[in-house]
Design a protein around this motif. Structure first.
Motif, PDB file in Angstrom:
ATOM      1  N   ALA A   1      -3.202  -6.057   7.645  1.00  0.00           N
ATOM      2  CA  ALA A   1      -3.912  -6.247   6.376  1.00  0.00           C
ATOM      3  C   ALA A   1      -3.285  -7.368   5.566  1.00  0.00           C
ATOM      4  CB  ALA A   1      -3.898  -4.939   5.585  1.00  0.00           C
ATOM      5  N   LYS A   2      -1.956  -7.380   5.553  1.00  0.00           N
ATOM      6  CA  LYS A   2      -1.245  -8.437   4.820  1.00  0.00           C
ATOM      7  C   LYS A   2      -1.583  -9.814   5.414  1.00  0.00           C
ATOM      8  CE  LYS A   2       0.965  -6.481   1.599  1.00  0.00           C
ATOM      9  NZ  LYS A   2      -0.156  -5.544   1.724  1.00  0.00           N
TER      10      LYS A   2
ATOM     11  N   HIS B   1      -4.175 -10.556   7.021  1.00  0.00           N
ATOM     12  CA  HIS B   1      -5.568 -10.821   6.725  1.00  0.00           C
ATOM     13  C   HIS B   1      -5.711 -11.449   5.344  1.00  0.00           C
ATOM     14  CE1 HIS B   1      -9.822 -10.379   7.283  1.00  0.00           C
ATOM     15  NE2 HIS B   1      -9.933  -9.810   6.087  1.00  0.00           N
ATOM     16  N   HIS B   2      -4.897 -10.990   4.389  1.00  0.00           N
ATOM     17  CA  HIS B   2      -4.929 -11.559   3.046  1.00  0.00           C
ATOM     18  C   HIS B   2      -4.146 -12.855   2.943  1.00  0.00           C
ATOM     19  CE1 HIS B   2      -6.021  -7.311   2.015  1.00  0.00           C
ATOM     20  NE2 HIS B   2      -6.951  -7.992   1.360  1.00  0.00           N
TER      21      HIS B   2
ATOM     22  N   PHE C   1      -1.322  -1.731  11.279  1.00  0.00           N
ATOM     23  CA  PHE C   1      -2.464  -1.949  10.382  1.00  0.00           C
ATOM     24  C   PHE C   1      -2.018  -2.508   9.038  1.00  0.00           C
ATOM     25  CE2 PHE C   1      -4.643   1.091  13.266  1.00  0.00           C
ATOM     26  CZ  PHE C   1      -5.650   0.210  13.634  1.00  0.00           C
ATOM     27  N   GLU C   2      -0.847  -2.039   8.587  1.00  0.00           N
ATOM     28  CA  GLU C   2      -0.352  -2.500   7.295  1.00  0.00           C
ATOM     29  C   GLU C   2      -0.035  -3.998   7.347  1.00  0.00           C
ATOM     30  OE1 GLU C   2       3.115  -0.368   6.121  1.00  0.00           O
ATOM     31  OE2 GLU C   2       2.965  -1.080   4.054  1.00  0.00           O
TER      32      GLU C   2
ATOM     33  N   ASN D   1       0.836  -1.199   0.000  1.00  0.00           N
ATOM     34  CA  ASN D   1       0.000   0.000   0.000  1.00  0.00           C
ATOM     35  C   ASN D   1       0.877   1.258   0.000  1.00  0.00           C
ATOM     36  OD1 ASN D   1      -1.758   2.078   0.535  1.00  0.00           O
ATOM     37  ND2 ASN D   1      -3.080   0.771   1.810  1.00  0.00           N
TER      38      ASN D   1
END
Lengths: 206, 552
Positions: A116-117, A119-120, A112-113, A59
């Motif tokens: 997110a990773k 999470h994916h 958060f970054e 991101n």
């Protein structure tokens, strides 16, 4: 002369030596990250396509935002030294606290970054990652290790600056004895500079 | 304010051994920031690890006495040669001379009261102890000691189930300790030289410690990060080096040797400094080619950092790469040779006094030359293919590291022992022990050259019967060597408690500053910081010309 008398050892203060020691230590930090930059260069050279694809998944907005935060924190750090030189103790403390707040902001973004990773499903050893081509596995391996170690340095920096704030409050750091704060500042700028290299390598070059 | 003044003050100031600061008793040692006390802390801890390392080496030799199983199974053997390597390299030879004698004598030799950062110095020792304890922990924890060899080569080091992680972290922390010592010494040499002590008035051991400190600073971080990456790869399964995840194991080898080759110069340079220090004193003659010896230390540090890939000629590298690294390897021999020639030239027409330190130094020159020249042989590409991974390498390495650094360490111990403790060991016994050591060492390692040349692989548990004769000779050598080591330590320990007391300042007739202060030194070394007027080693007609003439 009694034995006790010799206990009053000479008090040795050498700011030039302290600064020199800090610079030498910073060399070692640069080389520490240097080892990882070598890994990055070699793997980028051997897997250009995979690195290109993997970098697209990061991101850039968060990365840019974090770069701005870290650069600002370097400014506030430098200002805190300028303030103490001008005998403005309170102002210096405020700038140091601001630096800490910005550093923590950086870490929150990082959280958060990374989250997110995760999470994916992109994290070391995950099935999603292992099903990707080896270049992407290496890219994300390096991404986690390098930004992770950088993050560790940010945390260490926060602790160091917090100590400096206490020292400033207790007048250990004063307008004519601020080499500790200066060294902490040097360390903080190093953390900043490493990020300056990490940011384009991972986020911008795709 | 001449020497008499320093003398008259002697009675008033207690030696560092009896000094009472803020803390007393054992805490007075464990919390002391006095560089001399820290040097002794290192000496004690290093000696303990030396004994452990020697024991493992001794057991390895015993196992190799006969083909097949002699006293242990193959897995134990693998662990033992790993531990022998890790302990000897990271816990004894790398810290060795700088940590013990560098700490004790560097500030004195440049006329300073302490190192630049005394508290950091103490922290280095604590890191060393933590690293050492972790290494021991890796032996004791379930899972068994690491069996990767001290090189931790990928992919085996991420696959084996033994305790690689504690061993890796031990090496990482020891590296950190080494870095901090390096930072301390460079700053000390730059900032704390006494008035008049310009760069070319520094004793040569200071030059070599200075060069070593730079290598410690610039090379150690690379091994730090590399070992950390292996640990991360093992724990989290991050793809970095493991070929199964796309990584390149040869890249690991590069990173490993980028540190570990310069590290051998961290090991040998301080020993070369000790040799340069001892030779003029026992030849009663000015050192020949002072500037060349000083500059060759820097040259070794510089070129030594550029030759790492000669460890990997057989690992896969381009022909151009091989040629360049072969050439650079030859070049690094030049500054070492300059030193050897200058030492020999110093002896020429000298009035040589074969005291124990000098005997060890002469053995150093002999053994280091064999070790160094066989090193050049391996730098030749065609020869390297033949001898790679044979016991020829083991012999070469031990001739440099033990025959060189080890003997240099013993030379330093015999040279400075009376100054450090104010006690004298049994000189006659020390000379005899030296000969046993010399014979034992060469009997142990020379046969390895021969059998390695004939094809005996290194690290192997078993071997063909035709190699047995060499293994038997070698193992007998290890018995002689270990006995000699026992006697040497015995001699020192006996001297500590019952040895003749030494109060004389200058036992050997040395010219450098440590011989102009009290024996043992007082808490802050100098009552007044000396003003240096002469270069070191200015022997004129076999008479002393002290480095300082007036204290003020």
């Amino acid at each position: 002369m009694s034995v006790q008398h010799t206990a009053a050892a000479h008090i040795h203060r050498d700011d030039v030596a302290s600064r020199m020691g800090m610079w030498l230590f910073l060399f070692t930090e640069l080389l520490l990250f240097g080892g990882m930059f070598i890994l990055y260069s070699v793997y980028r050279f051997t897997h250009p396509e995979d690195f290109h694809l993997a970098a697209k998944e990061l991101n850039t907005v968060i990365g840019t935002f974090n770069t701005a935060i870290l650069l600002t924190s370097s400014l506030t750090m430098a200002l805190s030294i300028a303030a103490i030189q001008r005998k403005q103790k309170t102002l210096s403390i405020i700038f140091q606290l601001l630096t800490i707040v910005l550093a923590l902001g950086f870490m929150v973004n990082k959280y958060f970054e990374w989250g997110a990773k995760f999470h994916h499903g992109i994290y070391p050893g995950s099935e999603t990652l292992l099903s990707k081509p080896s270049g992407e596995i290496l890219f994300f391996g390096l991404y986690y290790v390098m930004t992770g170690l950088h993050g560790l340095h940010v945390i260490i920096g926060v602790v160091i600056i917090a100590f400096m704030t206490v020292f400033t409050m207790r007048d250990v750091i004063t307008h004519d004895n601020y080499v500790k704060l200066e060294s902490a500042g040097l360390y903080w700028h190093l953390v900043d500079i490493i990020w300056i290299f990490l940011f384009p390598l991972f986020y911008l070059i795709t | 304010m001449s020497n008499e003044n320093i003398l008259s003050n002697n009675g008033n100031d207690v030696s560092y051994l009896e000094y009472k600061g803020k803390h007393t008793g054992i805490l007075g040692w464990l919390l002391s920031t006095d560089h001399k006390r820290i040097g002794l802390l290192y000496l004690i801890s290093l000696s303990i690890f030396l004994i452990v390392g020697v024991t493992f080496g001794f057991l390895m030799r015993l196992e190799l006495l006969t083909p097949g199983r002699t006293i242990m199974d193959p897995q134990t053997y693998n662990s033992i040669f790993t531990l022998h390597g890790v302990i000897m390299i990271f816990l004894f030879v790398v810290p060795g001379l700088p940590a013990v004698f560098g700490n004790f004598f560097l500030p004195i030799l440049i006329g300073a009261r302490d190192v630049a950062f005394p508290r950091l110095n103490l922290l280095s020792w604590y890191l060393y102890v933590v690293g050492g304890l972790l290494a021991i922990l890796s032996i004791l924890l379930p899972g068994g000691p690491a069996d990767t060899g001290w090189t931790f080569y990928i992919p085996y080091s991420v696959r084996t189930n033994t305790n690689v992680i504690p061993a890796l972290f031990a090496a990482f922390i020891l590296g950190f300790s080494s870095i901090l010592t390096g930072v301390n010494f460079v700053t000390t040499v730059h900032r704390l030289r006494a008035p008049g002590m310009d760069w070319f008035k520094m004793p040569l051991s200071v030059w070599s410690l200075y060069a070593t400190a730079w290598v410690q600073i610039l090379a150690t971080p690379i091994i730090g990060i590399t070992l950390l990456l292996v640990a991360i790869e093992r724990v989290f399964g991050v793809g970095l080096f493991d070929p199964a995840l796309g990584g390149d194991p040869v890249l690991y080898q590069h990173l490993f040797w980028i540190y570990s080759h310069p590290a051998v110069y961290i090991m040998i340079l301080p020993a070369m400094g000790v040799v340069s220090e001892i030779i003029p004193v026992f030849a009663h003659r000015t050192i020949f080619g002072y500037k060349f010896i000083a500059m060759s230390s820097i040259a070794i540090a510089l070129f030594g950092s550029l030759v790492w890939a000669h460890h990997m000629f057989t690992a896969g590298m381009s022909d151009t790469g091989q040629l360049i690294f072969s050439l650079l390897t030859m070049i690094v021999a030049i500054p070492s040779a300059i030193k050897v020639f200058n030492w020999v030239a110093t002896l020429y027409k000298g009035s040589i006094d074969l005291q124990p330190p000098m005997l060890y130094v002469l053995a150093f020159i002999f053994q280091f030359s064999i070790g160094g020249l066989t090193g050049i042989m391996q730098g030749v590409l065609s020869v390297d293919i033949q001898v790679h991974d044979t016991s020829f390498i083991v012999a070469h390495f031990h001739y440099v590291m033990f025959g060189g650094t080890g003997f240099g360490f013993f030379a330093a111990l015999h040279y400075w022992f009376p100054k450090m403790f104010g006690k004298m060991y049994n000189v006659k016994l020390a000379k005899r022990v030296f000969w046993a050591m010399f014979v034992g060492f060469n009997t142990l390692y020379f046969p390895m050259f021969i059998m390695g040349w004939l094809g005996m692989p290194r690290r192997y548990y078993d071997y063909l019967p035709e190699y047995q004769i060499y293994h038997v000779i070698s193992t007998i050598g290890s018995w002689i060597l270990v006995s000699a080591l026992f006697l040497m330590f015995g001699n020192f320990i006996y001297a500590l408690f019952k040895g003749a007391k030494v109060t004389e300042k200058n036992v050997w007739g040395g010219e450098t500053l440590e011989w102009q202060i009290a024996t043992p030194p007082i808490h802050e070394n100098f009552i007044d910081i000396p003003v240096v007027t002469e270069s070191p080693y200015q022997y004129k007609d076999n008479e002393l010309v002290l480095q300082t003439q007036e204290a003020k």
